[in-house]
Enzyme design. Structure first.
Site, PDB file in Angstrom:
ATOM      1  N   TYR A 188       2.704   0.861  -6.133  1.00 47.79           N
ATOM      2  CA  TYR A 188       2.359   0.852  -4.704  1.00 47.79           C
ATOM      3  C   TYR A 188       3.641   0.893  -3.880  1.00 47.79           C
ATOM      4  O   TYR A 188       4.505   0.007  -3.968  1.00 47.79           O
ATOM      5  CB  TYR A 188       1.566  -0.413  -4.407  1.00 47.79           C
ATOM      6  CG  TYR A 188       0.797  -0.388  -3.103  1.00 47.79           C
ATOM      7  CD1 TYR A 188      -0.546  -0.023  -3.082  1.00 47.79           C
ATOM      8  CD2 TYR A 188       1.390  -0.777  -1.908  1.00 47.79           C
ATOM      9  CE1 TYR A 188      -1.269  -0.026  -1.894  1.00 47.79           C
ATOM     10  CE2 TYR A 188       0.675  -0.778  -0.718  1.00 47.79           C
ATOM     11  CZ  TYR A 188      -0.655  -0.407  -0.721  1.00 47.79           C
ATOM     12  OH  TYR A 188      -1.366  -0.416   0.448  1.00 47.79           O
ATOM     13  N   TYR A 221      -1.172   7.764   2.437  1.00 49.35           N
ATOM     14  CA  TYR A 221      -1.391   6.319   2.426  1.00 49.35           C
ATOM     15  C   TYR A 221      -2.894   6.075   2.438  1.00 49.35           C
ATOM     16  O   TYR A 221      -3.533   6.135   3.476  1.00 49.35           O
ATOM     17  CB  TYR A 221      -0.727   5.680   3.645  1.00 49.35           C
ATOM     18  CG  TYR A 221      -0.990   4.200   3.783  1.00 49.35           C
ATOM     19  CD1 TYR A 221      -0.483   3.296   2.868  1.00 49.35           C
ATOM     20  CD2 TYR A 221      -1.733   3.712   4.858  1.00 49.35           C
ATOM     21  CE1 TYR A 221      -0.714   1.933   3.007  1.00 49.35           C
ATOM     22  CE2 TYR A 221      -1.965   2.348   5.007  1.00 49.35           C
ATOM     23  CZ  TYR A 221      -1.457   1.469   4.080  1.00 49.35           C
ATOM     24  OH  TYR A 221      -1.684   0.128   4.226  1.00 49.35           O
TER      25      TYR A 221
END
Length: 388
Positions: free
Chosen positions: A297, A341
């Site tokens: 991430y 995102y």
């Protein structure tokens, strides 16, 4: 699951479908519409119909409730529906909850989804504008009055401490940004397709909150992503090669807060990801050396370095050199820095593609892929593997 021993979930469920909308800065449609498109695409990928689905999992932040998505996509009765808190930290946990449900027979086919207009609608990067009274809000009250209003400002505190502890400069973060954009340049689905960057570009980008520059910060994206989970047995009869859930875990550290854990023992590490790492290694029986691809991430570059260290790919303070040396194929879709995102859900999809052998940046002979969810918050992770 226990923080002290291996669990028995590994190998009992698999991801059999992935689907997404386009990734944009202005979708021109509702978040519900994005969710429906992504879910339909994932089911089609798996060779399943909406009527096959009896479970749904999403994020607490999602504006499209499970029952509404079920209605809008043409699903029937649901026997399982769930939501996971803490923003991007929920990404891999949605898959874990789906796997738990199918493994014990609460549901047979569970779809995990996330959809938002995070660029054209509410922008998380704009910071806290209004918050209902809550214990979580009270914790933020110790930071907001002093100017720590945005995720970048919260992460900057930890990033600065990391640099101080290991005698590094902000250029250490540049290798993560360059790697993500290099992979995004080859990915037609990525917002930054065809647009690689150099370390010089990173160093020349403007400050957002020192020591974070513009190119250390992920995008803000409109889009939707969905994943289909079923039992390992049923997965073998479906359209795509299954990505077996070898291990799944959630983790929160001692004295954990959501993005503002400034009062725990140290700021230069990610204890919540350490909890996840220990559980994934215990349950899978794997080591970092056996991971073929890492999808970590990357909402902010410093936390990618800390994750590599928490998982044991390298020693503390050595992650920048590890990334520079391509120590492990990293974020082969471009990550949230380069592709989109989507609160980490697109990273899970990339892990599935690597297992299938269909990534645009496919690595050779991929047997095990590590995926992580949001850091700085209670988080989650997965190890996906082949059904050999």
């Amino acid at each position: 699951m226990s923080v002290r021993g291996a669990d028995s979930l590994g190998g009992r469920a698999a991801i059999v479908g992935i689907g997404a909308t386009e990734f944009s800065k202005d979708s021109g449609r509702s978040e519900l519409k994005l969710a429906v498109e992504a879910v339909h695409a994932a089911l089609d990928d798996a060779g399943l119909a909406p009527s096959d689905v009896d479970g749904l999992v999403t994020f607490t932040m999602d504006t499209s409730p499970e029952i509404t998505v079920a209605q809008a996509t043409g699903m029937g009765e649901l026997s399982f529906f769930s939501r996971v808190h803490y923003g991007g930290g929920a990404a891999c946990a949605t898959v874990q909850q789906a796997a738990l449900a199918v493994a014990i027979g609460v549901a047979e086919v569970v779809v995990c989804y996330r959809a938002f207009n995070e660029r054209s609608g509410r922008r998380f990067g704009s910071g806290v504008q209004h918050r209902e009274p809550s214990a979580e809000g009270a914790a933020l009250g110790w930071s907001l009055p002093f100017g720590l209003l945005t995720p970048a400002s919260w992460v900057a505190m930890a990033a600065q401490r990391y640099l101080h502890t290991y005698h590094l400069t902000p250029e250490a973060f540049g290798h993560v940004a360059v790697t993500g954009r290099r992979h995004a340049a080859n990915n037609p689905a990525a917002y930054f397709h065809g647009k690689p960057i150099t370390l010089a570009d990173h160093a020349a980008s403007r400050w957002i909150v020192e020591p974070l520059r513009l190119l250390d910060c992920c995008q803000e994206t409109d889009g939707g992503q969905a994943l289909v989970v079923t039992t390992a047995e049923r997965a073998r009869d479906l359209r795509q090669r299954p990505a077996v859930i070898t291990a799944a875990a959630q983790g929160a550290g001692r004295r954990q807060e959501a993005m503002t854990s400034f009062y725990r023992d140290a700021l230069d590490s990610l204890p919540e990801m350490g909890v996840v790492a220990r559980q994934l290694w215990r349950t899978s029986g794997l080591t970092p050396a056996e991971i073929d691809v890492a999808i970590l991430y990357d909402h902010f570059t410093p936390f990618v370095l800390m994750q590599l260290e928490e998982f044991g790919f390298c020693a503390p303070g050595e992650a920048a050199d590890f990334v520079a040396a391509d120590g492990v194929p990293l974020n082969t879709h471009g990550g949230q820095l380069g592709e989109a995102y989507l609160h980490g859900m697109n990273g899970v999809a990339e892990a599935v593609r690597q297992v299938r052998g269909t990534s645009v940046n496919q690595q050779p002979d991929v047997a095990h892929v590590l995926v992580t969810a949001g850091t700085g918050v209670p988080t989650s992770g997965l190890v996906l593997g082949r059904d050999d």
